[in-house]
Design a protein around this motif. Structure first.
Motif, PDB file in Angstrom:
ATOM      1  N   THR A   1      -4.341  10.549 -10.108  1.00  0.00           N
ATOM      2  CA  THR A   1      -4.751  11.285 -11.167  1.00  0.00           C
ATOM      3  C   THR A   1      -5.885  12.328 -10.625  1.00  0.00           C
ATOM      4  O   THR A   1      -6.106  13.402 -10.996  1.00  0.00           O
ATOM      5  N   PHE A   2      -6.371  11.985  -9.440  1.00  0.00           N
ATOM      6  CA  PHE A   2      -7.092  13.072  -8.664  1.00  0.00           C
ATOM      7  C   PHE A   2      -6.380  14.158  -7.682  1.00  0.00           C
ATOM      8  O   PHE A   2      -6.715  15.043  -7.181  1.00  0.00           O
ATOM      9  N   ARG A   3      -5.002  13.649  -7.840  1.00  0.00           N
ATOM     10  CA  ARG A   3      -4.248  14.613  -7.008  1.00  0.00           C
ATOM     11  C   ARG A   3      -4.506  14.591  -5.576  1.00  0.00           C
ATOM     12  O   ARG A   3      -4.409  15.625  -4.972  1.00  0.00           O
ATOM     13  N   ALA A   4      -4.879  13.420  -5.239  1.00  0.00           N
ATOM     14  CA  ALA A   4      -5.289  13.183  -3.674  1.00  0.00           C
ATOM     15  C   ALA A   4      -4.016  12.810  -3.227  1.00  0.00           C
ATOM     16  O   ALA A   4      -3.013  12.101  -3.674  1.00  0.00           O
ATOM     17  N   ARG A   5      -3.716  13.068  -1.767  1.00  0.00           N
ATOM     18  CA  ARG A   5      -2.463  12.973  -1.092  1.00  0.00           C
ATOM     19  C   ARG A   5      -2.580  11.764  -0.027  1.00  0.00           C
ATOM     20  O   ARG A   5      -3.725  11.478   0.365  1.00  0.00           O
ATOM     21  N   VAL A   6      -1.611  10.759   0.131  1.00  0.00           N
ATOM     22  CA  VAL A   6      -1.858   9.768   1.193  1.00  0.00           C
ATOM     23  C   VAL A   6      -1.568  10.388   2.463  1.00  0.00           C
ATOM     24  O   VAL A   6      -0.418  10.923   2.412  1.00  0.00           O
ATOM     25  N   VAL A   7      -2.247  10.435   3.389  1.00  0.00           N
ATOM     26  CA  VAL A   7      -1.851  10.899   4.674  1.00  0.00           C
ATOM     27  C   VAL A   7      -1.574   9.828   5.901  1.00  0.00           C
ATOM     28  O   VAL A   7      -1.223  10.211   6.779  1.00  0.00           O
ATOM     29  N   ASP A   8      -2.079   8.623   5.498  1.00  0.00           N
ATOM     30  CA  ASP A   8      -1.821   7.580   6.367  1.00  0.00           C
ATOM     31  C   ASP A   8      -1.618   6.264   5.264  1.00  0.00           C
ATOM     32  O   ASP A   8      -2.609   6.163   4.520  1.00  0.00           O
ATOM     33  N   THR A   9      -0.857   5.379   6.012  1.00  0.00           N
ATOM     34  CA  THR A   9      -0.921   4.124   5.103  1.00  0.00           C
ATOM     35  C   THR A   9      -0.506   3.017   6.155  1.00  0.00           C
ATOM     36  O   THR A   9       0.401   3.180   7.057  1.00  0.00           O
ATOM     37  N   THR A  10      -0.976   1.719   5.800  1.00  0.00           N
ATOM     38  CA  THR A  10      -0.309   0.717   6.304  1.00  0.00           C
ATOM     39  C   THR A  10      -0.411  -0.424   5.177  1.00  0.00           C
ATOM     40  O   THR A  10      -0.664  -0.117   4.093  1.00  0.00           O
ATOM     41  N   LEU A  11       0.136  -1.638   5.310  1.00  0.00           N
ATOM     42  CA  LEU A  11       0.186  -2.597   4.213  1.00  0.00           C
ATOM     43  C   LEU A  11      -1.193  -2.832   3.582  1.00  0.00           C
ATOM     44  O   LEU A  11      -1.149  -3.223   2.596  1.00  0.00           O
ATOM     45  N   GLY A  12      -2.044  -2.724   4.636  1.00  0.00           N
ATOM     46  CA  GLY A  12      -3.297  -2.984   4.059  1.00  0.00           C
ATOM     47  C   GLY A  12      -4.525  -1.885   3.667  1.00  0.00           C
ATOM     48  O   GLY A  12      -5.678  -2.097   3.474  1.00  0.00           O
ATOM     49  N   SER A  13      -3.758  -0.756   3.997  1.00  0.00           N
ATOM     50  CA  SER A  13      -4.855   0.739   3.780  1.00  0.00           C
ATOM     51  C   SER A  13      -4.149   1.878   3.439  1.00  0.00           C
ATOM     52  O   SER A  13      -3.122   1.954   3.794  1.00  0.00           O
ATOM     53  N   PHE A  14      -4.998   2.879   2.942  1.00  0.00           N
ATOM     54  CA  PHE A  14      -4.524   4.218   2.691  1.00  0.00           C
ATOM     55  C   PHE A  14      -5.689   4.980   3.357  1.00  0.00           C
ATOM     56  O   PHE A  14      -6.881   4.590   3.218  1.00  0.00           O
ATOM     57  N   VAL A  15      -5.224   6.164   3.802  1.00  0.00           N
ATOM     58  CA  VAL A  15      -6.106   7.441   3.950  1.00  0.00           C
ATOM     59  C   VAL A  15      -5.610   8.509   3.069  1.00  0.00           C
ATOM     60  O   VAL A  15      -4.554   8.855   2.965  1.00  0.00           O
TER      61      VAL A  15
END
Lengths: 176, 592
Positions: free
Chosen positions: A122-136
């Motif tokens: 909704t905020f048009r944020a991008r995911v720049v890093d991800t693991t199974l338990g986290s997002f940046v």
């Protein structure tokens, strides 16, 4: 060049976004920051980086607050620093755009994780890093938008925030 | 630029100084500046004056600068040399005095290593200077020196530090001529003529006008003082000076109301309070001048001329701000006033003068001197006699002071007809300023009579400079008003702290006559009023430096006085007058 505007003794506080074009030289950041601390002014956010191809000039964007007399004083004090080329109060000089970038780390699993992703969309944020338990998430926008996003993430596993502080320009053809 | 690299950095430095017209450097050698001292040794164009402590060097350069209008130059070593200079730099910053201070630094490869006598000089002096430089490349050296002089003397003048690593002054460097224009620092000096026209309209309409002129007029050069005098005469307006501005308007002129502010005259302060048009020129509405801000000159429309935009609307909002050189603005005002055919309100001005003369009638600086043999000398009387006797002798007189009661009495009772003859530490209030400043004045004016009006406490803060006076045979006269107390602090303790004289009595003062003797100077002393004139005359006749120790009334307080937190119309008059004014509020107690 015009003389300073007559100021009133108005005591209401306002926020101001001040842009400063300076020589890109050692110590200039310390000079400006020292001026704020030495004279008791607030800095809500500050960004600085070289802005021309030759690396001769840097632009600082400072978000500060105070009465209009104090903000005029801040401008005048910055303006008299020797390596300063130009100072402008973007808030007063007309419409301007101000953006900042935030990196937001959210840790969580299951329903929380899905909800975080949905809101990020909704905020048009991008995911720049991800693991199974986290997002940046990477998010750009004005300060209010970023504040709102972070507020929403608080219940969804917000772990860490890094914000750039604002970059700002006047709208239209005006330059400082 | 096809610059040759045939000279050392130290030689290039001296060449740049010479091209800037430098004749004298006040300094103290040390390890990091040895190459510069070696280069100084090999030339004759620039004279070096060896002070006894680096703080003295900066005050001497200030005295030199203030009495000549030129830039004062200081040379000190790294580390403690630079840190000792800091008080003088802040002093010059507060009082807008052009000074270039060259500081030694450890070689570039050692910077940040905690090397011997290393200090972060540019870091320490950043808020203590108008601007500072660390020269890290030989190519920058000459340019930086020229730029430093430009920055120090243009706009609102101030101190500039150039930090010089030892390798930069040892290794070869190229020369560069002064640049035509500074890339970013171009202070505005020409007034906006629209604002000048607005100012003249306010001035013409004024019923109760007042001119308030400060050190900016003196910094704008003697022609600015002349323009101010002309403007005051042509308008017929009353005029007051700040502590820093004394001398920019002739004190003997009937339109002059004396100094204003905390220890200013009754008439000057009440005229500030009662005026309906205030023309401020080269003055910065300092707290010592305004008293309580929300009661300061409430009924006036204000015009403020200042070369520093940040001085305008800082403490007091004004209707007509004019950013300009004081001299140029004054000339523009004069021209616009003469060209305008708007009438002035002559009857209103006449009645305003009647009111002012009534205030003047209070004689707020009045004191009573016991003239009988053995009578205790009143400090005011000592200064009055010093003024009268030096005036009668006709020789050019320069006065410096230390800081405290004696400084205020000197400002009240010594009268100045010309700018650049009064040197005092106004903004920072630096005890120990007067003796080294007098030294710098005497170097610039070898044949003039230079007197440091001092207190016995202040003088001890830089007493080591008596050695410099001896070495260069500088006949400076140190005129000590000795009340054995840190008088101004004692006065505040008496008035505000129930006469609890905490640590303000100096027991075991030196014998100043013997002290003078030890420094190859002449000592003399006046115990009572009948000895005063002969001591002053002997002091002025003496070909050497003199310390004149004048024992004065220990209980005397400096009046009139606007207590902290009080307004101009709440000033305290002295014991000569009936009880007046308000007491000090709790909020006032918190102020300095």
């Amino acid at each position: 060049m015009v003389d300073v505007m007559p100021t009133t003794t108005d005591t209401t506080q306002r926020s101001a976004t001040i842009s400063v074009l300076v020589d890109n030289e050692a110590g200039i950041l310390a000079r400006v920051v020292g001026l704020f601390s030495g004279r008791g002014y607030n800095i809500d956010s500050l960004t600085v980086a070289p802005v021309d191809a030759g690396g001769l000039y840097s632009r600082m964007n400072i978000v500060t607050s105070g009465t209009s007399m104090v903000i005029e004083q801040i401008k005048a004090q910055i303006d008299r620093l020797v390596p300063v080329h130009r100072v402008a109060d973007l808030t007063m000089d007309g419409p301007h755009v101000a953006r900042e970038l935030a990196l937001v780390k959210v840790i969580g699993t299951g329903e929380q994780r899905v909800e975080a992703m949905r809101i990020a969309d909704t905020f048009r944020a991008r995911v720049v890093d991800t693991t199974l338990g986290s997002f940046v998430f990477e998010l750009t926008g004005n300060t209010d938008k970023i504040d709102a996003f972070i507020e929403l993430m608080r219940d969804l596993g917000l772990a860490e925030v890094s914000r750039s502080g604002i970059a700002a320009l006047a709208r239209g053809t005006r330059v400082i | 630029m096809s610059a040759e690299w045939t000279q050392s950095g130290a030689e290039i430095l001296l060449r740049a100084l010479k091209d800037q017209g430098v004749e004298v450097i006040f300094g103290y050698p040390g390890g990091a500046v040895l190459p510069i001292y070696d280069a100084l040794f090999k030339q004759n164009a620039i004279r070096h004056v060896l002070v006894r402590q680096e703080g003295g060097a900066v005050h001497a350069a200030e005295g030199y600068a203030r009495s000549t209008g030129k830039v004062g130059v200081v040379l000190v070593t790294s580390g403690p040399g630079a840190t000792n200079a800091v008080t003088g730099l802040v002093d010059a910053l507060m009082d807008s005095i052009p000074v270039v201070c060259l500081t030694g630094q450890v070689p570039t490869h050692l910077i940040g290593n905690d090397a011997f006598q290393e200090a972060d000089t540019t870091g320490i002096t950043r808020p203590a200077t108008k601007h500072n430089y660390l020269v890290k490349r030989a190519e920058d050296l000459a340019r930086v020196v020229h730029e430093a002089f430009y920055v120090a003397r243009s706009g609102r003048p101030g101190p500039v530090v150039i930090d010089l690593p030892k390798d930069i002054v040892i290794n070869p460097a190229p020369y560069a001529e002064p640049a035509v224009q500074h890339p970013s620092y171009r202070p505005r000096t020409e007034p906006d003529l629209g604002q000048i026209a607005k100012a003249v309209t306010l001035m013409k309409q004024a019923k109760r006008p007042m001119i308030y002129a400060g050190g900016g007029v003196i910094n704008a050069g003697p022609a600015a003082s002349e323009a101010l005098t002309k403007l005051a005469r042509i308008t017929g307006f009353p005029i007051t000076n700040t502590l820093m501005g004394l001398g920019c308007y002739p004190a003997s002129d009937p339109q002059f109301l004396g100094m204003l502010g905390m220890h200013g005259t009754y008439e000057a302060n009440l005229a500030m309070h009662g005026c309906d048009m205030l023309l401020a020129i080269g003055a910065r509405f300092d707290d010592r001048v305004t008293g309580r801000l929300n009661a300061f000159s409430q009924h006036s429309q204000k015009i403020h001329i200042d070369i520093d935009g940040s001085s305008i609307n800082k403490n007091v909002p004004v209707e007509v701000p004019i950013i300009a050189d004081a001299g140029k603005a004054l000339n523009a005002l004069l021209a616009a006033w003469q060209a305008s055919d708007e009438p002035t309100d002559k009857p209103a001005l006449a009645s305003w003068w009647r009111q002012i003369d009534e205030w003047r009638g209070k004689q707020s600086l009045k004191f009573t001197q016991d003239m009988q043999r053995g009578g205790i000398i009143k400090p005011q009387y000592a200064i009055q006699r010093l003024f009268e006797i030096t005036r009668a002798r006709g020789k050019e007189v320069f006065i410096t002071t230390e800081v405290g009661q004696h400084q205020m009495w000197a400002a009240q009772h010594f009268h100045f007809e010309q700018p650049n003859h009064w040197m005092t530490s106004g903004g920072l209030g630096t005890m120990g300023y007067g003796l080294p400043a007098a030294m710098g004045v005497q170097i610039a004016h070898p044949d003039a009579c230079v007197i440091d009006i001092a207190g016995e406490a202040s003088i001890l803060m830089n007493i080591q400079e008596m050695g410099t006076l001896a070495q260069y045979r500088l006949p400076v006269k140190v005129f000590i008003l000795n009340n054995q107390y840190m008088g101004m602090v004692r006065q505040w303790q008496e008035l505000l702290h129930g006469s609890r004289y905490s640590e303000t009595y100096s027991a075991a003062l030196p014998d100043f006559v013997k002290l003078a003797d030890a420094f190859h100077a002449t000592g003399m002393r006046a115990h009572s009023v009948d000895e005063l004139d002969s001591v002053i005359n002997a002091m002025l006749d003496c070909p050497t430096a003199v310390i004149a120790d004048i024992a004065v009334d220990q209980a005397e307080n400096c009046f009139p006085m606007i207590p902290s937190g009080a307004a101009h119309n709440e000033m305290l008059l002295g014991p000569e007058h009936e009880a007046s004014g308000a007491g000090v509020t709790d909020a006032g107690m918190a102020l300095v």
